[in-house]
Design an enzyme around this catalytic site. Structure first.
Site, PDB file in Angstrom:
ATOM      1  N   HIS A  73      13.889  40.138  39.062  1.00 42.00           N
ATOM      2  CA  HIS A  73      14.516  41.205  38.476  1.00 42.00           C
ATOM      3  C   HIS A  73      15.382  42.078  39.208  1.00 42.00           C
ATOM      4  CE1 HIS A  73      11.376  40.332  35.117  1.00 42.00           C
ATOM      5  NE2 HIS A  73      10.358  40.166  36.129  1.00 42.00           N
TER       6      HIS A  73
ATOM      7  N   SER B 162      43.109  44.616  50.168  1.00 46.14           N
ATOM      8  CA  SER B 162      43.471  45.678  49.362  1.00 46.14           C
ATOM      9  C   SER B 162      45.004  46.074  49.566  1.00 46.14           C
ATOM     10  CB  SER B 162      42.616  46.522  48.929  1.00 46.14           C
ATOM     11  OG  SER B 162      42.981  47.691  48.172  1.00 46.14           O
TER      12      SER B 162
ATOM     13  N   LYS C  22      39.124  47.082  52.993  1.00 41.48           N
ATOM     14  CA  LYS C  22      38.460  45.805  52.148  1.00 41.48           C
ATOM     15  C   LYS C  22      38.499  44.440  52.697  1.00 41.48           C
ATOM     16  CE  LYS C  22      37.264  46.213  48.670  1.00 41.48           C
ATOM     17  NZ  LYS C  22      37.883  46.448  47.406  1.00 41.48           N
TER      18      LYS C  22
ATOM     19  N   GLU D 124      34.590  34.352  44.534  1.00 44.34           N
ATOM     20  CA  GLU D 124      34.793  34.923  43.250  1.00 44.34           C
ATOM     21  C   GLU D 124      35.759  33.956  42.132  1.00 44.34           C
ATOM     22  OE1 GLU D 124      37.044  38.680  43.597  1.00 44.34           O
ATOM     23  OE2 GLU D 124      34.922  39.729  44.430  1.00 44.34           O
TER      24      GLU D 124
END
Length: 443
Positions: free
Chosen positions: A155, A277, A283, A290
């Site tokens: 969970h 970025s 970043k 992804e």
């Protein structure tokens, strides 16, 4: 050129619409169309439909075309409808009327069936080899990090101790099972439809077992109506198996993205495997994972798209099936690309070896404490209650030593068994049989 032309020109807009992307997509199939033709004409000679002296002439011309196709130099010319027409056109251009004999006893229906089967066999082999490489990388990372503990979650709540050995190994075994499903699909693929013609056989005395052997198929699609019904069904079955592999990769990619975030800080990627970025100089984005996730999720949608095309078709051939090619043929290169990049990036992942030193992970060890009390003779439910009370009062002091010994646990990863499972399923494909037959046909 159209194999079905009767001297009546087709409306230009209708022709453009019905041909669609066939010329482009048929380039995937060109080498396999030629291999199918080589087996077919060899069989035609054996039943007397081609003269003995004509066969070597045809085979030599077809081998030359095969080399062009294998080298990427085969083209479907403007005005030629598809790969089948182009092959016959080129043979006729070189050999005259002899080139026109190769279509006896077959239809474009069973031609495209055999092309798709041969293409898919080879493409599955490529996927299997790529999956094997990813499994090997995962097993190596599992062994390398078998003693590095990490939190396990249920969970998305801190649950029990896990390890990077378990995490890497889990995906290795998942992919090994994915190869089992792909093997089932491969067995459906590895059956010869050639000789079913338009789906109702031929009055010629074709020797379908001969073409089965020549092309290295393990079996025949015996019933000629069913052979044609296999169009769309085969692609659907294979796409589900490929989607399973994509599902494993997608889940793995999500884990990496999550674990790579600063909030988790379980793993990191080298700078050259991340992107930045345009406005945030700090970043380091895991774009590679992804994109693997996004591409694999797209792949998982393909079986439903194919099903939507074929699910309400009766027996027999319908032009709807042309749409399946557009969905199916590029699927393998897309998945193979994801596998290749995933294997490369996984090999470079660096794990955080001191995760559990943080206090927020103390409760990971509560179950092990319950089990320790049970070993001392306290009934499980009572032991559970005692540990729960300590946690409630803020008095729980974890013992951060994990002793798990059963098969598949932190202390007994069974990596050799997972590797053996992988090897066993890959051997069951028997790729060498089809390779031997094709090499013999081309020799």
């Amino acid at each position: 050129m159209k194999l079905w032309e009767k001297g009546i020109p087709v409306n230009e807009a209708i022709e453009k619409f019905t041909v669609g992307k066939d010329r482009e997509l048929d380039l995937y199939l060109a080498p396999y169309d030629i291999l199918g033709s080589m087996a077919h004409v060899t069989m035609l000679e054996s039943v007397g439909l081609i003269e003995k002296e004509e066969l070597p002439v045809l085979l030599e011309a077809l081998k030359k075309l095969y080399r062009q196709a294998a080298d990427g130099n085969f083209k479907i010319e403007n005005g030629v409808e598809d790969v089948h027409s182009q092959v016959e056109f080129l043979l006729t251009k070189e050999l005259g009327d002899l080139g026109k004999k190769i279509h006896s006893g077959r239809s474009r229906n069973d031609q495209v069936l055999i092309d798709l089967k041969l293409f898919t066999r080879d493409a599955i082999k490529g996927i299997v080899l790529s999956v094997e490489q990813v499994i090997e990388t995962l097993l190596a990372k599992s062994e390398e990090n078998k003693d590095v503990l990490m939190p396990g979650y249920t969970h998305l709540q801190v649950a029990m101790p896990s390890s990077f050995g378990l995490w890497f190994g889990a995906y290795a075994e998942s992919l090994a099972d994915d190869l089992e499903l792909l093997l089932s699909a491969f067995k459906i693929v590895n059956q010869n439809p050639l000789g079913s013609a338009a789906g109702y056989g031929s009055s010629f005395p074709l020797n379908r077992q001969m073409t089965t052997d020549l092309l290295g198929f393990s079996n025949l699609n015996y019933n000629v109506v069913y052979a044609q019904m296999g169009r769309g069904k085969m692609e659907k079955i294979v796409s589900f198996a490929l989607a399973n592999i994509a599902g494993t990769l997608s889940k793995l990619a999500f884990d990496v993205c999550l674990f790579n975030s600063q909030n988790f800080n379980f793993v990191s990627l080298p700078p050259e495997f991340t992107t930045g970025s345009s406005i945030m100089p700090h970043k380091k984005n895991p774009d590679v994972f992804e994109l693997i996730r996004g591409k694999c999720n797209k792949i998982q949608g393909v079986p439903n798209q194919i099903t939507s095309v074929v699910n309400n078709l009766p027996s027999g051939y319908f032009r709807d099936l042309q749409e399946v090619k557009e969905l199916f043929l590029p699927l393998f290169s897309e998945l193979d690309n994801c596998l290749s990049v995933a294997g490369l990036a996984l090999g470079k992942i660096v794990v955080n070896k001191n995760i559990l030193s943080e206090e927020k992970y103390n409760y990971l060890f509560s179950v092990d404490e319950v089990n320790r009390l049970v070993v001392e003779g306290i009934p499980f439910r009572e032991a559970y209650k005692q540990v729960s009370e300590k946690i409630g009062k803020g008095e729980f002091e974890p013992v951060k030593e994990v002793v798990h010994t059963h098969e598949g646990s932190i202390g007994n990863l069974c990596l050799d068994k997972i590797s053996a499972k992988k090897t066993q399923v890959i051997e069951a494909y028997r790729f060498e049989r089809m390779e031997k037959a094709i090499n013999k046909l081309l020799s």
